[in-house]
Design a protein around this motif. Structure first.
Motif, mmCIF file in Angstrom:
data_model
loop_
_atom_site.group_PDB
_atom_site.id
_atom_site.type_symbol
_atom_site.label_atom_id
_atom_site.label_comp_id
_atom_site.label_asym_id
_atom_site.label_seq_id
_atom_site.Cartn_x
_atom_site.Cartn_y
_atom_site.Cartn_z
ATOM 1 N N UNK A 57 0.813 -1.220 0.000
ATOM 2 C CA UNK A 57 0.000 0.000 0.000
ATOM 3 C C UNK A 57 0.841 1.262 0.000
ATOM 4 N N UNK A 58 1.878 1.294 0.828
ATOM 5 C CA UNK A 58 2.755 2.471 0.886
ATOM 6 C C UNK A 58 3.506 2.637 -0.431
ATOM 7 N N UNK A 59 3.997 1.524 -0.987
ATOM 8 C CA UNK A 59 4.664 1.598 -2.290
ATOM 9 C C UNK A 59 3.729 2.109 -3.376
ATOM 10 N N UNK A 60 2.485 1.661 -3.350
ATOM 11 C CA UNK A 60 1.504 2.116 -4.341
ATOM 12 C C UNK A 60 1.159 3.592 -4.145
ATOM 13 N N UNK A 61 1.123 4.052 -2.902
ATOM 14 C CA UNK A 61 0.885 5.488 -2.651
ATOM 15 C C UNK A 61 1.999 6.310 -3.271
ATOM 16 N N UNK A 62 3.231 5.888 -3.065
ATOM 17 C CA UNK A 62 4.377 6.624 -3.622
ATOM 18 C C UNK A 62 4.300 6.654 -5.146
ATOM 19 N N UNK A 63 3.998 5.516 -5.763
ATOM 20 C CA UNK A 63 3.911 5.463 -7.224
ATOM 21 C C UNK A 63 2.742 6.294 -7.760
ATOM 22 N N UNK A 66 3.579 9.910 -7.685
ATOM 23 C CA UNK A 66 4.510 10.215 -8.774
ATOM 24 C C UNK A 66 3.783 10.354 -10.113
ATOM 25 N N UNK A 67 2.656 9.648 -10.279
ATOM 26 C CA UNK A 67 1.884 9.765 -11.527
ATOM 27 C C UNK A 67 1.066 11.048 -11.560
ATOM 28 N N UNK A 68 0.858 11.649 -10.410
ATOM 29 C CA UNK A 68 0.061 12.861 -10.340
ATOM 30 C C UNK A 68 -1.357 12.550 -9.896
ATOM 31 N N UNK A 69 -1.857 13.324 -8.925
ATOM 32 C CA UNK A 69 -3.187 13.082 -8.393
ATOM 33 C C UNK A 69 -4.253 13.952 -9.039
ATOM 34 N N UNK A 70 -3.935 15.207 -9.260
ATOM 35 C CA UNK A 70 -4.944 16.121 -9.780
ATOM 36 C C UNK A 70 -5.968 16.448 -8.708
ATOM 37 N N UNK A 80 -7.089 7.504 -8.570
ATOM 38 C CA UNK A 80 -7.770 6.289 -8.108
ATOM 39 C C UNK A 80 -6.807 5.286 -7.497
ATOM 40 N N UNK A 81 -5.632 5.060 -8.084
ATOM 41 C CA UNK A 81 -4.674 4.187 -7.391
ATOM 42 C C UNK A 81 -4.300 4.729 -6.005
ATOM 43 N N UNK A 82 -4.215 6.055 -5.870
ATOM 44 C CA UNK A 82 -3.912 6.658 -4.566
ATOM 45 C C UNK A 82 -5.012 6.352 -3.550
ATOM 46 N N UNK A 83 -6.261 6.518 -3.962
ATOM 47 C CA UNK A 83 -7.386 6.255 -3.055
ATOM 48 C C UNK A 83 -7.399 4.788 -2.635
ATOM 49 N N UNK A 85 -4.896 2.720 -2.639
ATOM 50 C CA UNK A 85 -3.711 2.474 -1.819
ATOM 51 C C UNK A 85 -3.916 2.941 -0.387
ATOM 52 N N UNK A 86 -4.579 4.074 -0.217
ATOM 53 C CA UNK A 86 -4.880 4.563 1.131
ATOM 54 C C UNK A 86 -5.796 3.584 1.866
ATOM 55 N N UNK A 87 -6.757 3.023 1.157
ATOM 56 C CA UNK A 87 -7.636 2.025 1.764
ATOM 57 C C UNK A 87 -6.818 0.783 2.163
ATOM 58 N N UNK A 88 -5.881 0.376 1.301
ATOM 59 C CA UNK A 88 -5.020 -0.765 1.629
ATOM 60 C C UNK A 88 -4.218 -0.506 2.895
ATOM 61 N N UNK A 89 -3.643 0.693 3.000
ATOM 62 C CA UNK A 89 -2.850 1.030 4.184
ATOM 63 C C UNK A 89 -3.734 1.029 5.429
ATOM 64 N N UNK A 90 -4.916 1.602 5.320
ATOM 65 C CA UNK A 90 -5.834 1.632 6.469
ATOM 66 C C UNK A 90 -6.218 0.211 6.888
#
Length: 184
Positions: A57-63, A66-70, A80-83, A85-90
């Protein structure tokens, strides 16, 4: 199906799954499932799996950053990958803190490698697609997943694999005209 013997009441035949399921009470069925389930994992295995989820999850948040959230009004590819990933970390944190006492977790066994095998073969397909198109890697992926992970017969594995690849070709290449790499 076997007929009841001697004119008496029908009884369950353990060698005929349909008969067994029809005649078992919910309590008997629950007991049968309890006998067949894999051994329970300990606190260490639960903690290890939680740490893996956290790491991914943390690795996916970083990636994804890096792709840009907007913004929600103007999202970029990483939103969407950020969201997710945050759910995975939680969920990983929740499992790490509160899930230690969970007695439902299964012990890691040889079958625990099946999801890893699926992930590795999927990554190999993605890596091969730009080089040789999607048809051959998708066919190999279907064969591995159906035959070796799913335990299907060779006949059904080959038939379904060819149909799946042909369907994807028809949908994504012929009908939609996508830019997916392909051989033909």
């Amino acid at each position: 199906m076997a007929a009841p013997s001697g004119g008496g009441a029908p009884h369950a035949h353990n060698d005929v799954p349909g008969d067994v399921l029809d005649e078992l009470t919910p309590e008997q069925l629950a007991a049968q499932w309890e006998e067949e389930k894999p051994p329970a994992a300990g606190a260490l295995a639960s903690m290890a799996s939680s740490l893996v989820v956290l790491g991914v999850g943390i690795g996916a948040i970083i990636l994804s950053v890096a792709m840009g959230l907007g913004t929600p009004a103007s999202p970029q590819p990483g939103l969407w990958p950020f969201i997710i990933s945050c759910v995975m970390v939680a969920l990983g944190l929740f499992q790490l803190v509160l899930g230690r006492h969970n007695r439902d977790a299964e012990k890691f066994t040889r079958m625990s490698l099946a999801p890893l095998t699926g992930l590795v073969t999927l990554a190999a397909m993605v890596a091969l697609m730009p080089l040789i198109g999607f048809e051959i890697p998708a066919l190999i992926l279907c064969i591995i997943w159906m035959r070796f992970l799913g335990g299907e017969t060779w006949r059904s594995t080959l038939l379904v694999s060819v149909i799946v690849v042909a369907a994807f070709y028809g949908i994504f290449v012929l009908a939609l005209g996508t830019s997916i790499p392909h051989l033909f």
